[in-house]
Design a protein around this motif. Structure first.
Motif, PDB file in Angstrom:
ATOM      1  N   LEU A 280       6.496   0.616  11.348  1.00  0.00           N
ATOM      2  CA  LEU A 280       5.793   0.815  10.082  1.00  0.00           C
ATOM      3  C   LEU A 280       6.224   2.125   9.428  1.00  0.00           C
ATOM      4  N   GLY A 281       6.400   3.160  10.247  1.00  0.00           N
ATOM      5  CA  GLY A 281       6.860   4.441   9.704  1.00  0.00           C
ATOM      6  C   GLY A 281       8.247   4.341   9.107  1.00  0.00           C
ATOM      7  N   LEU A 282       9.112   3.539   9.727  1.00  0.00           N
ATOM      8  CA  LEU A 282      10.456   3.338   9.188  1.00  0.00           C
ATOM      9  C   LEU A 282      10.394   2.600   7.850  1.00  0.00           C
ATOM     10  N   VAL A 283       9.518   1.605   7.761  1.00  0.00           N
ATOM     11  CA  VAL A 283       9.338   0.883   6.495  1.00  0.00           C
ATOM     12  C   VAL A 283       8.858   1.840   5.413  1.00  0.00           C
ATOM     13  N   PHE A 284       7.907   2.709   5.759  1.00  0.00           N
ATOM     14  CA  PHE A 284       7.394   3.686   4.791  1.00  0.00           C
ATOM     15  C   PHE A 284       8.518   4.604   4.329  1.00  0.00           C
ATOM     16  N   THR A 285       9.350   5.058   5.275  1.00  0.00           N
ATOM     17  CA  THR A 285      10.454   5.964   4.943  1.00  0.00           C
ATOM     18  C   THR A 285      11.450   5.305   3.989  1.00  0.00           C
ATOM     19  N   LEU A 286      11.775   4.034   4.243  1.00  0.00           N
ATOM     20  CA  LEU A 286      12.748   3.334   3.417  1.00  0.00           C
ATOM     21  C   LEU A 286      12.251   3.158   1.986  1.00  0.00           C
ATOM     22  N   GLN A 287      10.976   2.750   1.840  1.00  0.00           N
ATOM     23  CA  GLN A 287      10.479   2.580   0.474  1.00  0.00           C
ATOM     24  C   GLN A 287      10.348   3.926  -0.229  1.00  0.00           C
ATOM     25  N   ALA A 288      10.009   4.976   0.520  1.00  0.00           N
ATOM     26  CA  ALA A 288       9.932   6.308  -0.079  1.00  0.00           C
ATOM     27  C   ALA A 288      11.311   6.777  -0.531  1.00  0.00           C
ATOM     28  N   ALA A 289      12.355   6.441   0.255  1.00  0.00           N
ATOM     29  CA  ALA A 289      13.717   6.818  -0.121  1.00  0.00           C
ATOM     30  C   ALA A 289      14.115   6.160  -1.442  1.00  0.00           C
ATOM     31  N   VAL A 290      13.729   4.893  -1.613  1.00  0.00           N
ATOM     32  CA  VAL A 290      14.060   4.184  -2.856  1.00  0.00           C
ATOM     33  C   VAL A 290      13.321   4.806  -4.048  1.00  0.00           C
ATOM     34  N   LEU A 291      12.019   5.042  -3.886  1.00  0.00           N
ATOM     35  CA  LEU A 291      11.225   5.566  -5.000  1.00  0.00           C
ATOM     36  C   LEU A 291      11.590   7.008  -5.330  1.00  0.00           C
ATOM     37  N   PHE A 292      11.726   7.859  -4.312  1.00  0.00           N
ATOM     38  CA  PHE A 292      12.059   9.257  -4.566  1.00  0.00           C
ATOM     39  C   PHE A 292      13.489   9.396  -5.096  1.00  0.00           C
TER      40      PHE A 292
ATOM     41  N   THR B  17       0.831  -1.208   0.000  1.00  0.00           N
ATOM     42  CA  THR B  17       0.000   0.000   0.000  1.00  0.00           C
ATOM     43  C   THR B  17       0.862   1.253   0.000  1.00  0.00           C
ATOM     44  N   ALA B  18       1.948   1.237   0.784  1.00  0.00           N
ATOM     45  CA  ALA B  18       2.832   2.401   0.872  1.00  0.00           C
ATOM     46  C   ALA B  18       3.474   2.701  -0.479  1.00  0.00           C
ATOM     47  N   VAL B  19       3.907   1.658  -1.183  1.00  0.00           N
ATOM     48  CA  VAL B  19       4.528   1.849  -2.494  1.00  0.00           C
ATOM     49  C   VAL B  19       3.528   2.441  -3.481  1.00  0.00           C
ATOM     50  N   LEU B  20       2.312   1.931  -3.475  1.00  0.00           N
ATOM     51  CA  LEU B  20       1.285   2.444  -4.382  1.00  0.00           C
ATOM     52  C   LEU B  20       0.975   3.906  -4.081  1.00  0.00           C
ATOM     53  N   LEU B  21       0.887   4.247  -2.797  1.00  0.00           N
ATOM     54  CA  LEU B  21       0.591   5.630  -2.414  1.00  0.00           C
ATOM     55  C   LEU B  21       1.748   6.559  -2.759  1.00  0.00           C
ATOM     56  N   THR B  22       2.966   6.101  -2.526  1.00  0.00           N
ATOM     57  CA  THR B  22       4.131   6.942  -2.804  1.00  0.00           C
ATOM     58  C   THR B  22       4.303   7.170  -4.304  1.00  0.00           C
TER      59      THR B  22
ATOM     60  N   ASP C   6       5.010  15.799  -3.405  1.00  0.00           N
ATOM     61  CA  ASP C   6       6.394  15.357  -3.243  1.00  0.00           C
ATOM     62  C   ASP C   6       6.981  14.902  -4.573  1.00  0.00           C
ATOM     63  N   ASN C   7       6.225  14.113  -5.327  1.00  0.00           N
ATOM     64  CA  ASN C   7       6.705  13.637  -6.628  1.00  0.00           C
ATOM     65  C   ASN C   7       7.010  14.804  -7.563  1.00  0.00           C
ATOM     66  N   LEU C   8       6.104  15.781  -7.580  1.00  0.00           N
ATOM     67  CA  LEU C   8       6.297  16.933  -8.466  1.00  0.00           C
ATOM     68  C   LEU C   8       7.541  17.725  -8.075  1.00  0.00           C
ATOM     69  N   MET C   9       7.763  17.885  -6.767  1.00  0.00           N
ATOM     70  CA  MET C   9       8.925  18.641  -6.324  1.00  0.00           C
ATOM     71  C   MET C   9      10.224  17.911  -6.667  1.00  0.00           C
ATOM     72  N   VAL C  10      10.239  16.592  -6.448  1.00  0.00           N
ATOM     73  CA  VAL C  10      11.443  15.816  -6.780  1.00  0.00           C
ATOM     74  C   VAL C  10      11.714  15.873  -8.279  1.00  0.00           C
ATOM     75  N   LEU C  11      10.665  15.746  -9.076  1.00  0.00           N
ATOM     76  CA  LEU C  11      10.824  15.842 -10.531  1.00  0.00           C
ATOM     77  C   LEU C  11      11.377  17.205 -10.935  1.00  0.00           C
ATOM     78  N   GLY C  12      10.837  18.262 -10.322  1.00  0.00           N
ATOM     79  CA  GLY C  12      11.279  19.606 -10.660  1.00  0.00           C
ATOM     80  C   GLY C  12      12.739  19.840 -10.322  1.00  0.00           C
TER      81      GLY C  12
ATOM     82  N   THR D 263       1.947   7.290  -6.457  1.00  0.00           N
ATOM     83  CA  THR D 263       0.851   8.101  -6.985  1.00  0.00           C
ATOM     84  C   THR D 263       1.305   9.551  -7.104  1.00  0.00           C
ATOM     85  N   PRO D 264       1.098  10.198  -8.259  1.00  0.00           N
ATOM     86  CA  PRO D 264       1.524  11.591  -8.424  1.00  0.00           C
ATOM     87  C   PRO D 264       0.954  12.494  -7.328  1.00  0.00           C
ATOM     88  N   GLY D 265       1.838  13.267  -6.728  1.00  0.00           N
ATOM     89  CA  GLY D 265       1.443  14.174  -5.659  1.00  0.00           C
ATOM     90  C   GLY D 265       2.487  15.270  -5.510  1.00  0.00           C
TER      91      GLY D 265
END
Length: 212
Positions: A157-169, A14-19, A25-31, A21-23
Protein backbone atom coordinates in the motif's frame (compact mmCIF):
# COMPACT_ATOMS: atom_id res chain seq x y z
CA UNK A 1 -3.06 -12.76 -2.77
CA UNK A 2 -1.74 -10.67 0.09
CA UNK A 3 -3.34 -7.45 -1.21
CA UNK A 4 -6.54 -7.58 -3.22
CA UNK A 5 -7.92 -5.21 -5.84
CA UNK A 6 -10.81 -4.46 -3.46
CA UNK A 7 -8.20 -3.03 -1.06
CA UNK A 8 -6.10 -1.13 -3.58
CA UNK A 9 -8.87 0.73 -5.44
CA UNK A 10 -10.41 2.57 -2.45
CA UNK A 11 -6.93 3.11 -1.04
CA UNK A 12 -5.71 4.63 -4.29
CA UNK A 13 -8.74 6.91 -4.58
CA UNK A 14 -8.28 8.15 -1.01
CA UNK A 15 -4.52 8.57 -1.51
CA UNK A 16 -5.03 10.68 -4.64
CA UNK A 17 -7.55 12.92 -2.89
CA UNK A 18 -5.24 13.38 0.10
CA UNK A 19 -2.18 14.05 -2.04
CA UNK A 20 -4.04 16.58 -4.19
CA UNK A 21 -5.25 18.44 -1.10
CA UNK A 22 -3.14 21.60 -0.61
CA UNK A 23 -0.49 21.00 2.03
CA UNK A 24 3.21 21.59 2.82
CA UNK A 25 4.51 19.21 0.14
CA UNK A 26 2.32 20.80 -2.55
CA UNK A 27 3.44 24.29 -1.55
CA UNK A 28 7.10 23.32 -1.62
CA UNK A 29 6.83 21.66 -5.04
CA UNK A 30 4.98 24.71 -6.38
CA UNK A 31 7.63 27.03 -4.97
CA UNK A 32 10.57 25.10 -6.40
CA UNK A 33 8.89 24.57 -9.77
CA UNK A 34 7.94 28.22 -10.16
CA UNK A 35 11.31 29.60 -9.07
CA UNK A 36 13.64 26.98 -10.56
CA UNK A 37 11.84 25.68 -13.64
CA UNK A 38 10.13 22.48 -14.74
CA UNK A 39 13.02 20.02 -14.50
CA UNK A 40 14.04 21.04 -11.00
CA UNK A 41 10.43 21.32 -9.86
CA UNK A 42 9.73 17.79 -11.07
CA UNK A 43 12.94 16.53 -9.44
CA UNK A 44 11.91 18.04 -6.10
CA UNK A 45 8.39 16.63 -6.45
CA UNK A 46 9.69 13.14 -7.23
CA UNK A 47 11.99 13.42 -4.24
CA UNK A 48 9.03 14.27 -1.99
CA UNK A 49 7.16 11.24 -3.31
CA UNK A 50 10.17 8.96 -2.81
CA UNK A 51 10.41 10.12 0.79
CA UNK A 52 7.11 8.31 1.37
CA UNK A 53 8.99 5.01 1.04
CA UNK A 54 10.88 5.69 4.26
CA UNK A 55 7.61 6.26 6.11
CA UNK A 56 6.23 3.05 4.61
CA UNK A 57 9.20 1.07 5.89
CA UNK A 58 8.97 2.65 9.34
CA UNK A 59 5.24 1.99 9.57
CA UNK A 60 5.62 -1.61 8.37
CA UNK A 61 8.36 -2.29 10.92
CA UNK A 62 6.51 -0.54 13.73
CA UNK A 63 9.23 2.08 14.19
CA UNK A 64 6.72 4.89 13.65
CA UNK A 65 4.75 3.63 16.64
CA UNK A 66 7.88 3.83 18.78
CA UNK A 67 8.56 7.40 17.61
CA UNK A 68 4.96 8.39 18.28
CA UNK A 69 5.13 6.90 21.77
CA UNK A 70 8.39 8.66 22.64
CA UNK A 71 7.94 12.40 23.25
CA UNK A 72 11.71 12.99 23.21
CA UNK A 73 12.29 11.17 19.90
CA UNK A 74 9.27 12.78 18.27
CA UNK A 75 10.27 16.26 19.44
CA UNK A 76 13.80 15.75 18.15
CA UNK A 77 12.47 14.68 14.75
CA UNK A 78 10.06 17.62 14.70
CA UNK A 79 12.79 20.16 15.49
CA UNK A 80 15.19 18.55 13.00
CA UNK A 81 12.58 18.60 10.23
CA UNK A 82 11.58 22.19 10.98
CA UNK A 83 15.21 23.30 11.09
CA UNK A 84 15.90 21.70 7.71
CA UNK A 85 12.98 23.52 6.07
CA UNK A 86 14.11 26.81 7.61
CA UNK A 87 17.59 26.17 6.20
CA UNK A 88 16.12 25.60 2.73
CA UNK A 89 14.09 28.79 3.09
CA UNK A 90 17.12 30.86 4.08
CA UNK A 91 18.94 29.52 1.03
CA UNK A 92 16.08 30.67 -1.20
CA UNK A 93 15.96 34.07 0.50
CA UNK A 94 19.68 34.55 -0.15
CA UNK A 95 19.36 33.46 -3.77
CA UNK A 96 20.06 35.89 -6.58
CA UNK A 97 17.11 34.54 -8.57
CA UNK A 98 16.02 31.12 -9.81
CA UNK A 99 15.87 31.87 -13.51
CA UNK A 100 19.57 31.29 -14.01
CA UNK A 101 19.31 27.81 -12.54
CA UNK A 102 16.24 27.00 -14.62
CA UNK A 103 18.04 28.01 -17.77
CA UNK A 104 21.23 26.04 -17.05
CA UNK A 105 22.40 23.97 -20.03
CA UNK A 106 22.54 20.20 -20.00
CA UNK A 107 25.67 18.86 -18.42
CA UNK A 108 27.25 18.08 -15.11
CA UNK A 109 25.99 21.24 -13.41
CA UNK A 110 22.40 20.64 -14.52
CA UNK A 111 22.47 16.99 -13.50
CA UNK A 112 23.93 17.92 -10.12
CA UNK A 113 21.13 20.44 -9.63
CA UNK A 114 18.54 17.78 -10.49
CA UNK A 115 19.95 15.26 -8.04
CA UNK A 116 20.31 17.95 -5.41
CA UNK A 117 16.67 19.01 -5.71
CA UNK A 118 15.59 15.35 -5.67
CA UNK A 119 17.53 14.72 -2.45
CA UNK A 120 16.19 17.93 -0.91
CA UNK A 121 12.61 16.88 -1.62
CA UNK A 122 13.17 13.36 -0.35
CA UNK A 123 14.78 14.56 2.88
CA UNK A 124 12.14 17.25 3.45
CA UNK A 125 9.44 14.57 3.32
CA UNK A 126 11.36 11.85 5.14
CA UNK A 127 12.01 13.92 8.28
CA UNK A 128 8.52 15.39 8.50
CA UNK A 129 7.08 13.96 11.75
CA UNK A 130 3.52 14.69 10.69
CA UNK A 131 3.95 12.42 7.69
CA UNK A 132 5.32 9.74 10.04
CA UNK A 133 2.11 9.87 12.05
CA UNK A 134 0.00 10.07 8.90
CA UNK A 135 1.38 6.82 7.51
CA UNK A 136 1.12 5.14 10.90
CA UNK A 137 -2.59 5.99 11.09
CA UNK A 138 -3.50 5.82 7.37
CA UNK A 139 -2.01 2.56 6.08
CA UNK A 140 -3.49 0.25 8.77
CA UNK A 141 -7.02 1.38 7.86
CA UNK A 142 -6.72 -0.53 4.58
CA UNK A 143 -4.96 -3.61 5.97
CA UNK A 144 -6.96 -6.83 6.34
CA UNK A 145 -5.38 -8.84 9.18
CA UNK A 146 -7.26 -11.99 8.18
CA UNK A 147 -5.25 -12.08 4.95
CA UNK A 148 -2.01 -12.33 6.90
CA UNK A 149 1.37 -10.76 6.14
CA UNK A 150 0.36 -7.41 7.64
CA UNK A 151 3.82 -5.77 7.18
CA UNK A 152 3.81 -6.87 3.53
CA UNK A 153 0.32 -5.45 3.00
CA UNK A 154 1.48 -2.12 4.44
CA UNK A 155 4.56 -2.17 2.22
CA UNK A 156 2.47 -2.74 -0.93
CA UNK A 157 0.00 0.00 0.00
CA UNK A 158 2.87 2.36 0.78
CA UNK A 159 4.38 1.67 -2.63
CA UNK A 160 1.04 2.44 -4.29
CA UNK A 161 0.86 5.71 -2.34
CA UNK A 162 4.42 6.60 -3.41
CA UNK A 163 3.70 5.93 -7.09
CA UNK A 164 0.57 8.07 -7.21
CA UNK A 165 2.35 10.82 -5.28
CA UNK A 166 5.20 10.71 -7.83
CA UNK A 167 2.71 11.23 -10.67
CA UNK A 168 0.86 14.09 -8.96
CA UNK A 169 3.93 15.88 -7.58
CA UNK A 170 5.78 15.43 -10.87
CA UNK A 171 2.85 16.96 -12.75
CA UNK A 172 2.63 19.79 -10.21
CA UNK A 173 6.34 20.54 -10.68
CA UNK A 174 5.89 20.49 -14.47
CA UNK A 175 2.98 22.94 -14.53
CA UNK A 176 4.57 25.20 -11.92
CA UNK A 177 7.69 25.16 -14.05
CA UNK A 178 5.75 26.93 -16.80
CA UNK A 179 5.85 29.97 -14.54
CA UNK A 180 9.59 29.42 -14.12
CA UNK A 181 10.10 29.53 -17.89
CA UNK A 182 8.23 32.82 -18.05
CA UNK A 183 10.48 34.12 -15.28
CA UNK A 184 13.63 33.27 -17.24
CA UNK A 185 12.89 36.34 -19.32
CA UNK A 186 12.21 38.42 -16.21
CA UNK A 187 15.09 37.96 -13.73
CA UNK A 188 13.71 40.59 -11.37
CA UNK A 189 10.41 38.73 -11.03
CA UNK A 190 12.31 35.47 -10.51
CA UNK A 191 14.25 37.07 -7.69
CA UNK A 192 11.07 38.07 -5.88
CA UNK A 193 9.54 34.64 -6.44
CA UNK A 194 12.60 33.11 -4.81
CA UNK A 195 11.93 35.39 -1.85
CA UNK A 196 8.33 34.20 -1.67
CA UNK A 197 9.48 30.59 -1.91
CA UNK A 198 11.95 31.20 0.90
CA UNK A 199 9.26 32.70 3.13
CA UNK A 200 7.05 29.64 2.48
CA UNK A 201 9.85 27.25 3.45
CA UNK A 202 10.76 29.21 6.57
CA UNK A 203 7.11 29.48 7.59
CA UNK A 204 6.54 25.75 7.15
CA UNK A 205 9.72 24.97 9.07
CA UNK A 206 8.82 27.20 12.02
CA UNK A 207 5.31 25.79 12.05
CA UNK A 208 6.65 22.23 12.10
CA UNK A 209 9.18 22.94 14.85
CA UNK A 210 6.61 24.66 17.08
CA UNK A 211 3.67 22.33 16.41
CA UNK A 212 2.35 20.02 19.12
Amino acid sequence: MTVTLAQILPFLLTAVLLTATPGPDNLMVLGVGASKGRRLGMAFGLGCATGCLSHTVLAALGVSAVLAASPVAFTALRVLGGGYLVWLGIGALRSRGGAGVAAAPEGSTGETSLSRQFLKGMLANAINPKVVLFFLSFLPQFVVPAQGHVPLQMAVLGLVFTLQAAVLFGALGWFAGGIGQWLQRRPRAGLWLDRVSGVVFVGLGVRMALSR
